[in-house]
Scaffold this active site. Structure first.
Site, PDB file in Angstrom:
ATOM      1  N   SER A 125       0.819  -1.201   0.000  1.00  0.00           N
ATOM      2  CA  SER A 125       0.000   0.000   0.000  1.00  0.00           C
ATOM      3  C   SER A 125       0.864   1.267   0.000  1.00  0.00           C
ATOM      4  O   SER A 125       1.668   1.459  -0.913  1.00  0.00           O
ATOM      5  CB  SER A 125      -0.953  -0.049   1.204  1.00  0.00           C
ATOM      6  OG  SER A 125      -1.935   0.945   1.127  1.00  0.00           O
ATOM      7  N   HIS A 148      -2.557  -1.354  -4.557  1.00  0.00           N
ATOM      8  CA  HIS A 148      -4.022  -1.443  -4.627  1.00  0.00           C
ATOM      9  C   HIS A 148      -4.633  -0.053  -4.505  1.00  0.00           C
ATOM     10  O   HIS A 148      -3.955   0.905  -4.087  1.00  0.00           O
ATOM     11  CB  HIS A 148      -4.556  -2.374  -3.529  1.00  0.00           C
ATOM     12  CG  HIS A 148      -4.318  -1.873  -2.135  1.00  0.00           C
ATOM     13  ND1 HIS A 148      -4.992  -0.819  -1.572  1.00  0.00           N
ATOM     14  CD2 HIS A 148      -3.464  -2.299  -1.175  1.00  0.00           C
ATOM     15  CE1 HIS A 148      -4.584  -0.608  -0.346  1.00  0.00           C
ATOM     16  NE2 HIS A 148      -3.645  -1.502  -0.073  1.00  0.00           N
TER      17      HIS A 148
END
Length: 239
Positions: A125, A148
């Protein structure tokens, strides 16, 4: 004369003990320490980004966290310290607060000393911008990186402005990653919005060599490789 020498030795040992205690406390509190026992006599600062990157709200006491309000002043102090010659960043993070993560990443990217990062367990992330923020980056063969879309907790207003805000946040992340690595903006976006890998989410997980092939990370390697590269950068030998 002998008493004088004994006093000097005692004071010297006490000073060394105080320095060691401060280093141990700094490692315990902030995950940071200074490496200077190498043969090259280079002074390297070690910064570990572990667990979740904590933002404006405190995480629970049971969570491993990297607090950005601790890291930012430390980085500013390092930049102002002429005796520190390089920065080594160790990463094993699940991600965390976007603004806090980007603030640390921007700080690292703007430092004048040579910087190297090493992804160990994972850098997921917001950990991706942190991993690429250094001058050169490594990942261990089993290390992972997850790209993501931005997630948001709490109440989400179902209006077009909300989605525009999401796009703006994602654009900040994508722009930073593409400008500090060898991967193009559109390719990072494709990895971020991939629907074929994660069963309950969008995104892509890259393991070791895959992260290098995609252009996110510069090289597969471990701690020895990272330190050798940093020494070479300090000595002006790195190509």
């Amino acid at each position: 004369m002998e008493e004088y020498d004994k006093t000097l030795d005692s004071n010297s040992r006490r000073e060394e003990q105080e320095i060691e205690e401060k280093e141990n406390q700094k490692l315990e509190d902030y995950g940071q320490m200074t490496l200077e026992g190498n043969q090259r006599k280079r002074k390297i600062h070690l910064l570990s980004i572990i667990g979740e990157v904590e933002g404006h709200e405190n995480l629970s006491g049971n969570s491993k966290a990297t607090k950005y309000d601790h890291v930012l002043p430390q980085l500013a102090q390092l930049e102002d310290d002429d005796s520190v010659e390089g920065l080594l960043v160790l990463l094993n993070t699940s991600g965390g607060d976007v603004d806090a993560g980007l603030a640390i990443a921007e700080m690292i990217a703007s430092m004048s000393m040579p910087t190297v990062s090493l992804v160990l367990g994972g850098s997921h992330s917001i950990g991706v911008p942190l991993a690429v923020s250094t001058d050169y980056s490594f990942i261990v063969p089993t290390g992972t990186m997850m790209v993501h879309p931005v997630r948001m907790n709490g109440t989400v207003i179902g209006a077009s402005q909300t989605y525009e805000y999401f796009d703006m946040i994602q654009d900040r992340i994508l722009s930073f990653i593409s400008s500090h690595s060898r991967i193009a903006y559109d390719q990072v976006k494709r990895l971020m919005l991939n629907t074929e890998m994660l069963t309950r989410d969008l995104g892509t997980v890259l393991v070791g060599e895959e992260a290098v092939k995609q252009g996110l990370i510069d090289q597969v390697g471990g701690i020895r490789d990272a330190l050798v590269r940093l020494y070479e950068m300090i000595d002006g030998q790195a190509v």
